[in-house]
Design a protein around this motif. Structure first.
Motif, PDB file in Angstrom:
ATOM      1  N   ILE A 289       0.746  -1.122  -0.011  1.00 26.56           N
ATOM      2  CA  ILE A 289      -0.131  -0.027  -0.040  1.00 26.56           C
ATOM      3  C   ILE A 289       1.044   1.263   0.101  1.00 26.56           C
ATOM      4  O   ILE A 289       1.829   1.368   0.924  1.00 26.56           O
ATOM      5  CB  ILE A 289      -0.781  -0.008   1.386  1.00 26.56           C
ATOM      6  N   GLY A 290       0.546   2.162  -0.949  1.00 22.02           N
ATOM      7  CA  GLY A 290       1.385   3.360  -1.086  1.00 22.02           C
ATOM      8  C   GLY A 290       2.485   3.350  -2.183  1.00 22.02           C
ATOM      9  O   GLY A 290       3.179   4.080  -2.242  1.00 22.02           O
ATOM     10  N   ILE A 291       2.390   2.472  -2.972  1.00 20.66           N
ATOM     11  CA  ILE A 291       3.334   2.272  -4.074  1.00 20.66           C
ATOM     12  C   ILE A 291       3.404   3.244  -5.209  1.00 20.66           C
ATOM     13  O   ILE A 291       2.086   4.185  -5.322  1.00 20.66           O
ATOM     14  CB  ILE A 291       2.736   1.114  -4.787  1.00 20.66           C
ATOM     15  N   GLN A 292       4.448   3.953  -5.644  1.00 15.46           N
ATOM     16  CA  GLN A 292       4.611   4.955  -6.390  1.00 15.46           C
ATOM     17  C   GLN A 292       5.164   4.483  -7.762  1.00 15.46           C
ATOM     18  O   GLN A 292       6.082   3.935  -7.778  1.00 15.46           O
ATOM     19  CB  GLN A 292       5.455   6.246  -5.711  1.00 15.46           C
TER      20      GLN A 292
ATOM     21  N   THR B 257      -1.955  -7.904  -6.000  1.00 13.22           N
ATOM     22  CA  THR B 257      -2.433  -6.645  -6.063  1.00 13.22           C
ATOM     23  C   THR B 257      -2.004  -5.510  -5.282  1.00 13.22           C
ATOM     24  O   THR B 257      -1.091  -5.985  -4.363  1.00 13.22           O
ATOM     25  CB  THR B 257      -3.987  -6.495  -5.816  1.00 13.22           C
ATOM     26  N   TRP B 258      -1.898  -4.382  -5.553  1.00 10.26           N
ATOM     27  CA  TRP B 258      -1.366  -3.367  -4.786  1.00 10.26           C
ATOM     28  C   TRP B 258      -2.409  -1.921  -4.700  1.00 10.26           C
ATOM     29  O   TRP B 258      -3.293  -2.002  -5.528  1.00 10.26           O
ATOM     30  CB  TRP B 258       0.016  -3.051  -5.372  1.00 10.26           C
ATOM     31  N   ILE B 259      -2.116  -1.044  -3.961  1.00  6.25           N
ATOM     32  CA  ILE B 259      -2.791   0.301  -3.897  1.00  6.25           C
ATOM     33  C   ILE B 259      -1.774   1.164  -3.933  1.00  6.25           C
ATOM     34  O   ILE B 259      -0.745   1.423  -3.203  1.00  6.25           O
ATOM     35  CB  ILE B 259      -3.461   0.327  -2.373  1.00  6.25           C
ATOM     36  N   GLU B 260      -1.925   1.975  -4.867  1.00  8.15           N
ATOM     37  CA  GLU B 260      -0.820   3.286  -5.102  1.00  8.15           C
ATOM     38  C   GLU B 260      -1.207   4.270  -4.172  1.00  8.15           C
ATOM     39  O   GLU B 260      -2.415   4.465  -3.819  1.00  8.15           O
ATOM     40  CB  GLU B 260      -1.012   3.456  -6.538  1.00  8.15           C
TER      41      GLU B 260
ATOM     42  N   VAL C  69       7.069   5.626   2.729  1.00  6.18           N
ATOM     43  CA  VAL C  69       5.694   5.557   2.266  1.00  6.18           C
ATOM     44  C   VAL C  69       5.012   7.015   2.446  1.00  6.18           C
ATOM     45  O   VAL C  69       4.224   7.306   1.504  1.00  6.18           O
ATOM     46  CB  VAL C  69       4.913   4.386   2.779  1.00  6.18           C
ATOM     47  N   PHE C  70       5.720   7.736   3.321  1.00  6.76           N
ATOM     48  CA  PHE C  70       4.777   8.959   3.673  1.00  6.76           C
ATOM     49  C   PHE C  70       5.427  10.093   3.038  1.00  6.76           C
ATOM     50  O   PHE C  70       6.816  10.142   2.739  1.00  6.76           O
ATOM     51  CB  PHE C  70       5.036   9.331   5.231  1.00  6.76           C
ATOM     52  N   ALA C  71       4.719  11.142   2.622  1.00  4.23           N
ATOM     53  CA  ALA C  71       5.278  12.341   2.192  1.00  4.23           C
ATOM     54  C   ALA C  71       6.463  12.820   3.007  1.00  4.23           C
ATOM     55  O   ALA C  71       6.332  12.926   4.116  1.00  4.23           O
ATOM     56  CB  ALA C  71       4.120  13.394   1.956  1.00  4.23           C
ATOM     57  N   SER C  72       7.579  13.253   2.489  1.00  3.48           N
ATOM     58  CA  SER C  72       8.850  13.787   2.886  1.00  3.48           C
ATOM     59  C   SER C  72       8.420  14.913   4.051  1.00  3.48           C
ATOM     60  O   SER C  72       9.081  15.210   4.947  1.00  3.48           O
ATOM     61  CB  SER C  72       9.759  14.035   2.070  1.00  3.48           C
TER      62      SER C  72
END
Length: 319
Positions: free
Chosen positions: A193-196, A214-217, A251-254
């Motif tokens: 979860i959080g794939i970019q 599967t994945w969640i972007e 995974v988190f915004a910088s």
């Protein structure tokens, strides 16, 4: 006991736990006042205890050509967690089991030792909270889970990266953990979860499709898609027997997590929606263990990333 475990294991030390004292009665207590430091080699029962174990290693990050420093994270996290308040049940057991270290670039041996330590914690009834270190922590952590449990182990990985690269010359890195796990299992139960898109090659997307995962972007992980995300997670949980969760802090915004090995300027936000999903997972009856990876104190700002990890650890213990 496993020889590599003996070589790479260091028991917990009380000097790692000190902090402010507001009083000795229950309502004033902080973690450093109640935590027990143990030697896993001499422990028989950890029933219901939350057990911290450090993995101060970033050899896998270095092999992956990332910026090193994540090996310093367990020390920083213990210092911050020491002053966390004890809330709710004052009988809650908090235990520090020490560290699994990586010496002389012997990552594979350290991962095997980590697996032994995790297995010991689980078999003695504890709930592991592993403090990485780079994301090479995943493979060692999984080895311990597989030793302790039969059945289907599912992994939910909050991460900007798939970390499912094929090993070169049988060398583990911070980016090969899930490929190594896939080699162990007939079917890989894996939900990132959080794939970019910007952080993964087309080959990695193809590998995920080949593994039927599967994945969640990151761009789709938001409140507007709440129902769809919950349904996907529920479907994943229904297919497994045991849940292992790993949180890669990139995974988190910088702006929220600047201190990581590979910062993501537009990652997910640790807001109420994320916390709702996180707490849903740690409250699942299938939840077994968690780790935190890629916190890099060298690049942190005001311990912002470390405090985010501490907040999530606090929520795990308070669940």
């Amino acid at each position: 006991m496993h020889a590599q475990f003996q070589q790479y294991y260091i028991p917990a030390c009380t000097t790692d736990w000190s902090g402010r004292v507001d009083g000795e009665s229950g309502e004033h207590l902080r973690w450093h006042q109640i935590i027990s430091c143990i030697d896993l080699r001499e422990t028989n029962s950890l029933d219901g205890a939350f057990v911290l174990l450090g993995f101060p290693c970033d050899e896998g990050v270095q092999r992956n050509l990332g910026r090193t420093g994540a090996a310093e994270a367990p020390v920083v996290l213990r210092k911050i967690c020491a002053n966390l308040p004890l809330q709710g049940d004052n009988n809650r057991r908090l235990i520090d089991a020490g560290n699994i270290i990586c010496e002389d670039e012997q990552l594979e041996e350290a991962q095997q030792a980590l697996g032994v330590a995790v297995s010991l914690i689980l078999k003695h009834g504890g709930l592991p909270i592993i403090l990485g270190g780079g994301h090479e922590v995943t493979y060692g952590h999984y080895l311990g889970l597989r030793e302790a449990y039969n059945g289907k182990i599912g992994i939910i990985n909050f991460d900007a990266h798939f970390d499912i690269r094929q090993s070169k010359e049988n060398q583990a890195t911070s980016g090969t953990g899930f490929y190594q796990i896939a080699q162990m299992e007939e079917y890989l139960h894996y939900l990132p979860i959080g794939i970019q898109r910007i952080s993964n090659t087309e080959a990695l997307f193809q590998t995920m499709q080949q593994k039927q995962c599967t994945w969640i972007e990151a761009q789709d992980f938001n409140r507007e898609n709440r129902q769809q995300i919950i349904e996907e997670i529920d479907m994943f949980l229904a297919q497994i027997d045991h849940l292992y969760m790993t949180i890669d802090m990139d995974v988190f915004a910088s702006v929220y997590a600047p201190g990581v090995s590979a910062p993501a300027y537009n990652g997910i936000v640790p807001d109420n929606f994320f916390l709702h999903i996180f707490e849903k997972l740690i409250r699942s009856p299938k939840y077994r263990s968690i780790d935190f990876a890629e916190l890099n104190p060298r690049y942190d700002i005001d311990n912002r990333t470390a405090r985010l990890v501490a907040d999530l650890v606090f929520r795990v213990v308070g669940k």
